[in-house]
Design an enzyme around this catalytic site. Structure first.
Site, PDB file in Angstrom:
ATOM      1  N   CYS A   2      -8.345  -2.981  15.111  1.00 44.94           N
ATOM      2  CA  CYS A   2      -9.240  -3.413  16.178  1.00 44.94           C
ATOM      3  C   CYS A   2     -10.184  -2.275  16.543  1.00 44.94           C
ATOM      4  O   CYS A   2      -9.852  -1.101  16.369  1.00 44.94           O
ATOM      5  CB  CYS A   2      -8.508  -3.833  17.439  1.00 44.94           C
ATOM      6  SG  CYS A   2      -7.258  -5.090  17.135  1.00 44.94           S
ATOM      7  N   ARG A  27     -13.108  -2.471  11.352  1.00 51.88           N
ATOM      8  CA  ARG A  27     -11.735  -2.344  11.856  1.00 51.88           C
ATOM      9  C   ARG A  27     -11.051  -3.693  12.050  1.00 51.88           C
ATOM     10  O   ARG A  27      -9.893  -3.750  12.440  1.00 51.88           O
ATOM     11  CB  ARG A  27     -11.748  -1.584  13.186  1.00 51.88           C
ATOM     12  CG  ARG A  27     -12.337  -0.197  13.069  1.00 51.88           C
ATOM     13  CD  ARG A  27     -12.435   0.451  14.425  1.00 51.88           C
ATOM     14  NE  ARG A  27     -11.154   0.942  14.866  1.00 51.88           N
ATOM     15  CZ  ARG A  27     -10.698   2.163  14.659  1.00 51.88           C
ATOM     16  NH1 ARG A  27     -11.428   3.028  14.001  1.00 51.88           N
ATOM     17  NH2 ARG A  27      -9.516   2.535  15.108  1.00 51.88           N
ATOM     18  N   TRP A  73      -8.335  -7.351  14.743  1.00 51.91           N
ATOM     19  CA  TRP A  73      -7.559  -7.663  13.544  1.00 51.91           C
ATOM     20  C   TRP A  73      -6.204  -8.107  14.063  1.00 51.91           C
ATOM     21  O   TRP A  73      -5.479  -7.330  14.686  1.00 51.91           O
ATOM     22  CB  TRP A  73      -7.435  -6.431  12.649  1.00 51.91           C
ATOM     23  CG  TRP A  73      -6.742  -6.725  11.355  1.00 51.91           C
ATOM     24  CD1 TRP A  73      -7.294  -7.303  10.253  1.00 51.91           C
ATOM     25  CD2 TRP A  73      -5.381  -6.449  11.016  1.00 51.91           C
ATOM     26  NE1 TRP A  73      -6.360  -7.415   9.257  1.00 51.91           N
ATOM     27  CE2 TRP A  73      -5.172  -6.900   9.698  1.00 51.91           C
ATOM     28  CE3 TRP A  73      -4.305  -5.883  11.693  1.00 51.91           C
ATOM     29  CZ2 TRP A  73      -3.950  -6.790   9.045  1.00 51.91           C
ATOM     30  CZ3 TRP A  73      -3.076  -5.773  11.050  1.00 51.91           C
ATOM     31  CH2 TRP A  73      -2.925  -6.221   9.731  1.00 51.91           C
ATOM     32  N   ASN A  99      -6.327  -1.548  21.380  1.00 55.54           N
ATOM     33  CA  ASN A  99      -6.067  -1.331  19.951  1.00 55.54           C
ATOM     34  C   ASN A  99      -4.676  -0.723  19.870  1.00 55.54           C
ATOM     35  O   ASN A  99      -4.421   0.289  20.518  1.00 55.54           O
ATOM     36  CB  ASN A  99      -7.124  -0.377  19.374  1.00 55.54           C
ATOM     37  CG  ASN A  99      -6.789   0.060  17.964  1.00 55.54           C
ATOM     38  OD1 ASN A  99      -6.151  -0.663  17.219  1.00 55.54           O
ATOM     39  ND2 ASN A  99      -7.233   1.253  17.600  1.00 55.54           N
ATOM     40  N   GLY A 100      -3.778  -1.341  19.099  1.00 54.04           N
ATOM     41  CA  GLY A 100      -2.419  -0.819  18.988  1.00 54.04           C
ATOM     42  C   GLY A 100      -1.420  -1.958  19.087  1.00 54.04           C
ATOM     43  O   GLY A 100      -1.799  -3.127  19.012  1.00 54.04           O
ATOM     44  N   GLU A 479      -5.111   0.850  -9.214  1.00 55.82           N
ATOM     45  CA  GLU A 479      -6.319   0.755  -8.401  1.00 55.82           C
ATOM     46  C   GLU A 479      -7.179  -0.427  -8.845  1.00 55.82           C
ATOM     47  O   GLU A 479      -7.733  -1.159  -8.013  1.00 55.82           O
ATOM     48  CB  GLU A 479      -7.092   2.089  -8.456  1.00 55.82           C
ATOM     49  CG  GLU A 479      -8.384   2.141  -7.676  1.00 55.82           C
ATOM     50  CD  GLU A 479      -8.236   1.814  -6.187  1.00 55.82           C
ATOM     51  OE1 GLU A 479      -7.115   1.669  -5.691  1.00 55.82           O
ATOM     52  OE2 GLU A 479      -9.283   1.674  -5.539  1.00 55.82           O
ATOM     53  N   LYS A 483      -8.165  -3.551  -6.456  1.00 57.48           N
ATOM     54  CA  LYS A 483      -9.589  -3.843  -6.205  1.00 57.48           C
ATOM     55  C   LYS A 483      -9.872  -5.311  -6.475  1.00 57.48           C
ATOM     56  O   LYS A 483     -10.502  -5.994  -5.683  1.00 57.48           O
ATOM     57  CB  LYS A 483     -10.423  -2.956  -7.135  1.00 57.48           C
ATOM     58  CG  LYS A 483     -11.678  -2.386  -6.657  1.00 57.48           C
ATOM     59  CD  LYS A 483     -11.659  -1.345  -5.588  1.00 57.48           C
ATOM     60  CE  LYS A 483     -10.487  -1.269  -4.689  1.00 57.48           C
ATOM     61  NZ  LYS A 483     -10.406  -0.411  -3.637  1.00 57.48           N
ATOM     62  N   GLU A 486      -7.878  -7.773  -3.933  1.00 61.03           N
ATOM     63  CA  GLU A 486      -8.249  -7.781  -2.513  1.00 61.03           C
ATOM     64  C   GLU A 486      -9.594  -8.454  -2.260  1.00 61.03           C
ATOM     65  O   GLU A 486      -9.794  -9.048  -1.219  1.00 61.03           O
ATOM     66  CB  GLU A 486      -8.199  -6.376  -1.888  1.00 61.03           C
ATOM     67  CG  GLU A 486      -9.218  -5.390  -2.388  1.00 61.03           C
ATOM     68  CD  GLU A 486      -9.083  -4.004  -1.755  1.00 61.03           C
ATOM     69  OE1 GLU A 486      -8.577  -3.886  -0.632  1.00 61.03           O
ATOM     70  OE2 GLU A 486      -9.504  -3.020  -2.398  1.00 61.03           O
ATOM     71  N   HIS A 502      10.420  -5.607 -19.304  1.00 64.53           N
ATOM     72  CA  HIS A 502      11.710  -5.696 -18.616  1.00 64.53           C
ATOM     73  C   HIS A 502      11.663  -6.750 -17.516  1.00 64.53           C
ATOM     74  O   HIS A 502      12.073  -6.497 -16.389  1.00 64.53           O
ATOM     75  CB  HIS A 502      12.102  -4.327 -18.059  1.00 64.53           C
ATOM     76  CG  HIS A 502      12.285  -3.305 -19.137  1.00 64.53           C
ATOM     77  ND1 HIS A 502      13.325  -3.354 -20.044  1.00 64.53           N
ATOM     78  CD2 HIS A 502      11.531  -2.249 -19.498  1.00 64.53           C
ATOM     79  CE1 HIS A 502      13.209  -2.344 -20.896  1.00 64.53           C
ATOM     80  NE2 HIS A 502      12.120  -1.664 -20.589  1.00 64.53           N
ATOM     81  N   LYS A 602     -10.657  -2.226   7.232  1.00 65.45           N
ATOM     82  CA  LYS A 602     -10.837  -0.967   6.510  1.00 65.45           C
ATOM     83  C   LYS A 602      -9.851   0.095   6.971  1.00 65.45           C
ATOM     84  O   LYS A 602      -9.384   0.913   6.198  1.00 65.45           O
ATOM     85  CB  LYS A 602     -12.270  -0.472   6.671  1.00 65.45           C
ATOM     86  CG  LYS A 602     -12.529   0.777   5.877  1.00 65.45           C
ATOM     87  CD  LYS A 602     -13.875   0.770   5.218  1.00 65.45           C
ATOM     88  CE  LYS A 602     -14.001   1.871   4.199  1.00 65.45           C
ATOM     89  NZ  LYS A 602     -13.343   1.529   2.930  1.00 65.45           N
TER      90      LYS A 602
HETATM   91  C1  G6P Z   1      -6.610  -0.315   4.204  1.00 63.29           C
HETATM   92  C2  G6P Z   1      -7.847  -0.480   3.339  1.00 63.29           C
HETATM   93  C3  G6P Z   1      -7.629   0.157   1.974  1.00 63.29           C
HETATM   94  C4  G6P Z   1      -7.241   1.625   2.148  1.00 63.29           C
HETATM   95  C5  G6P Z   1      -5.997   1.754   3.024  1.00 63.29           C
HETATM   96  C6  G6P Z   1      -5.723   3.200   3.388  1.00 63.29           C
HETATM   97  O1  G6P Z   1      -5.582  -1.107   3.731  1.00 63.29           O
HETATM   98  O2  G6P Z   1      -8.153  -1.851   3.196  1.00 63.29           O
HETATM   99  O3  G6P Z   1      -8.824   0.087   1.222  1.00 63.29           O
HETATM  100  O4  G6P Z   1      -7.009   2.190   0.892  1.00 63.29           O
HETATM  101  O5  G6P Z   1      -6.193   1.048   4.262  1.00 63.29           O
HETATM  102  O6  G6P Z   1      -6.749   3.648   4.230  1.00 63.29           O
HETATM  103  P1  G6P Z   1      -7.091   5.163   4.463  1.00 63.29           P
HETATM  104  O7  G6P Z   1      -8.213   5.157   5.450  1.00 63.29           O
HETATM  105  O8  G6P Z   1      -5.847   5.800   4.995  1.00 63.29           O
HETATM  106  O9  G6P Z   1      -7.484   5.729   3.145  1.00 63.29           O
END
Ligand code: G6P
Length: 607
Positions: A2, A27, A73, A99-100, A479, A483, A486, A502, A602
């Site tokens: 948030c 956020r 969020w 927020n929290g 990764e 990508k 998501e 396995h 994010k």
């Molecule tokens: C969220 C984002 C990811 C990111 C992760 C860690 O889940 O959607 O893209 O890798 O947080 O975020 P940070 O800011 O700690 O790299």
């Protein structure tokens, strides 16, 4: 997570709040809202969905000198107008944004319900709001302090009261909250960029501190409401790169910014033939005494850690593991002064990563943070610090920040082996030369855009995609898989190429897409065996590989080759571009919201 924004000043608060919410949308974007102080009342406007929905509801007549805003969020309660912030207390005297997570909200809610309070939402935040009203005896600060005493969990709070015009009260614990003074008015926000104007002084509220912000003053208090002095911090914020600059999406823009982000990061730590990390202060003694390194992070930052684990072990011989922060923080990992815990985070605000850092510090381990956002919580708490220089990243799916994280880890791997005295001058020179040339290798990969766009046509209707690779190719598979899943909502999983057989191989049937990352020459034959095993069961292969291996694939395979002759350990710098572009184009072709995928944010500032 948030985002919080508040403004009190000589101008209309509404445009500042709306600008702030747009900038904080990364956020969370489940719902948003504002609360404005009117003559004897508080006016609240909320909408479900993205900020654009709230923008449509804001009319030109809306005017107030003071207000608070929030982008959500969802944690407690579904995304809806009912659960959107700001929340009003029963008699509408208090409005709050939060927020929290309040962990004991259910208990407090039950008590308040017995006392006749009714709740309109499912949120933990509304509980705080009603408790404020209950505790109010004429002094808002004392009432807030008393209320906070009853709360368990994390909070950043901005609060207005109908009888205290042009005043915002703030408090925080374990969630970030900053106060900014500008010539246009005073602000409270979760992130400095949210003000949209230059703030000449920024104050970071610490846990358990309170603040009272008026048009003309900023006052700070400890948890007993005693006044305290705080020093303003100068933080370098770059809000200028928050435009799309002609790209359709921020993600694509950020993918194309990678050569310069990479160069900025490497140039910050390389000069005159040597690597140095001024804010990390590593001595040879410390490095030589290291028994183990843990690299900790969430999401892509964890994936960067997996890459770091391979490369640090390969170059320095120091035993290293990569850990998911939310697991690390509740595990019983053995830590002492000879262990180094490296916490990686783009935002520097991820709750689990911050907790992992604090755990490591409390157990006496050496700690290092690799962070992108200057002035972030983690940057402030770090003993040792290395900034990635990716610049502002807006798209929720990280690209350039991840690339800069693996750039720092590559430099660090060379640095550690050098400090240990196990690197010959010749090898060091060769490695550094290769690192310095990677920006042009990254640039070259960006020209494969067209071919990856047409390949995306072949993947866009898949229901499941498996990614395989070994060693650094596996780190990259993780990764690439994240990508794609998501942003396209296609189910993707990454496996070490030797592990698929396995169990998971039972899911492979005729036409199942498998993306094989096979850039490493040293283990290519082994990865090829894994590819053959899935092909024998009908898998449709997309290989990210080198030109020299092309003849080993069949005409039925999709083969993407990198364009530079990079050594094995740095090959992910080229390979990642193909995977990012493939994900981007697949998501666009599926009509997905590339920059703001559903259910994500994010920066995850809650557990
Ligand atoms: C969220 C984002 C990811 C990111 C992760 C860690 O889940 O959607 O893209 O890798 O947080 O975020 P940070 O800011 O700690 O790299």
């Amino acid at each position: 997570m948030c985002g919080i924004i508040g403004y009190t000043g000589k101008n209309n608060a509404v445009p500042y709040l709306m600008t702030g919410l747009r900038k904080l949308e990364y956020r969370g974007y489940d719902s948003s809202g504002i609360a404005l102080q009117m003559a004897n009342d508080i006016f609240v406007l909320k909408r479900q969905g993205k900020i654009s929905e709230l923008e449509k509801a804001v009319t030109p007549e809306l005017f107030s000198f003071c207000g608070i805003g929030h982008t959500r969020w969802a944690t407690h309660g579904e995304p809806s107008i009912r659960n959107a912030h700001p929340h009003l207390s029963r008699n509408s005297s208090f409005a709050i944004v939060h927020n929290g997570i309040i962990e004991n909200s259910a208990v407090i809610k039950e008590q308040l319900s017995c006392e006749g309070y009714h709740f309109l939402s499912d949120t933990d935040t509304e509980v705080v709001c009603q408790l404020l009203e209950k505790n109010y005896k004429g002094n808002p600060l004392l009432c807030i302090a008393e209320t906070l005493n009853a709360l368990e969990g994390s909070y950043a709070l901005a609060i207005i009261h109908k009888d205290y015009p042009k005043t915002i009260f703030c408090a925080k614990k374990d969630s970030p909250l900053l106060i900014g003074r500008s010539s246009e008015g005073n602000f409270v926000f979760s992130d400095c960029c949210a003000s949209g104007v230059h703030c000449e002084s920024i104050y970071c509220l610490e846990d358990y501190e309170l603040a009272e912000i008026t048009q003309s003053s900023l006052s700070f208090f400890d948890k007993e409401c005693n006044p305290i002095e705080k020093t303003a911090r100068t933080v370098a914020f770059n809000c200028s790169d928050s435009e799309k600059n002609g790209f359709c999406h921020y993600m694509l823009k950020e993918i194309y910014e990678q050569p310069s982000a990479y160069k900025n990061t490497v140039n910050a730590y390389y000069s005159g033939g040597d690597i140095s990390f001024p804010l990390a202060r590593f001595s040879s003694k410390l490095v030589c005494g290291l028994e183990h390194i843990y690299i900790v992070g969430c999401g892509s930052a964890y994936h960067a850690g997996v890459y770091g684990r391979y490369i640090i072990e390969e170059l320095s011989g120091i035993s290293t593991s990569a850990e998911i922060a939310s697991e690390f923080r509740y595990g019983n990992v053995p830590l002492n002064e000879n262990t180094l815990v490296i916490v990686i985070s783009q935002s520097g605000e991820t709750a689990d990563s911050i907790a992992a850092l604090e755990l490591a510090k409390s157990k006496g381990a050496q700690t290092l943070c690799i962070v992108n956002v200057e002035g972030s919580t983690m940057a402030q708490k770090a003993h040792r610090l290395i900034y990635t220089k990716a610049g502002t990243e807006i798209a929720v799916a990280t690209t350039k920040a991840y690339l800069c994280q693996i750039a720092v880890l590559s430099l660090l791997a060379v640095f550690l082996s050098d400090k240990k005295g196990i690197l010959s001058a010749e090898t060091k020179e060769k490695l550094i030369k290769e690192i310095l040339s990677l920006d042009s290798a990254i640039e070259k990969e960006l020209t494969s855009n067209e071919c990856l766009c047409s390949l995306a046509d072949r993947l866009k209707n898949a229901e499941h995609i498996y990614f395989i690779g070994r060693n650094t190719d596996y780190a990259l598979s993780l990764e690439g898989s994240l990508k794609l899943k998501e942003i396209s909502y296609i189910h993707c999983e990454a496996y070490p190429a030797g592990e698929l057989k396995h169990g998971t191989i039972s899911l492979i049937e005729k036409g199942t897409p498998v993306v094989a990352v096979c850039l490493r020459r040293d283990i290519f034959p082994k990865t090829l065996s894994g590819i053959k095993e899935v092909k024998a069961r009908g898998a449709k292969i997309t290989a990210i590989t080198r030109e020299e291996f092309r003849p080993l694939f069949g005409h039925e395979d999709n083969v993407i080759t990198i364009k530079s002759d990079i050594c094995d350990m740095f090959s992910p710098f080229a390979g990642v571009i193909a995977l990012q572009l493939l994900s981007y184009h697949t998501a666009v072709k599926r009509g997905c919201e590339v920059d703001k995928p559903r259910n994500l944010a994010k920066s995850v500032t809650v557990e």
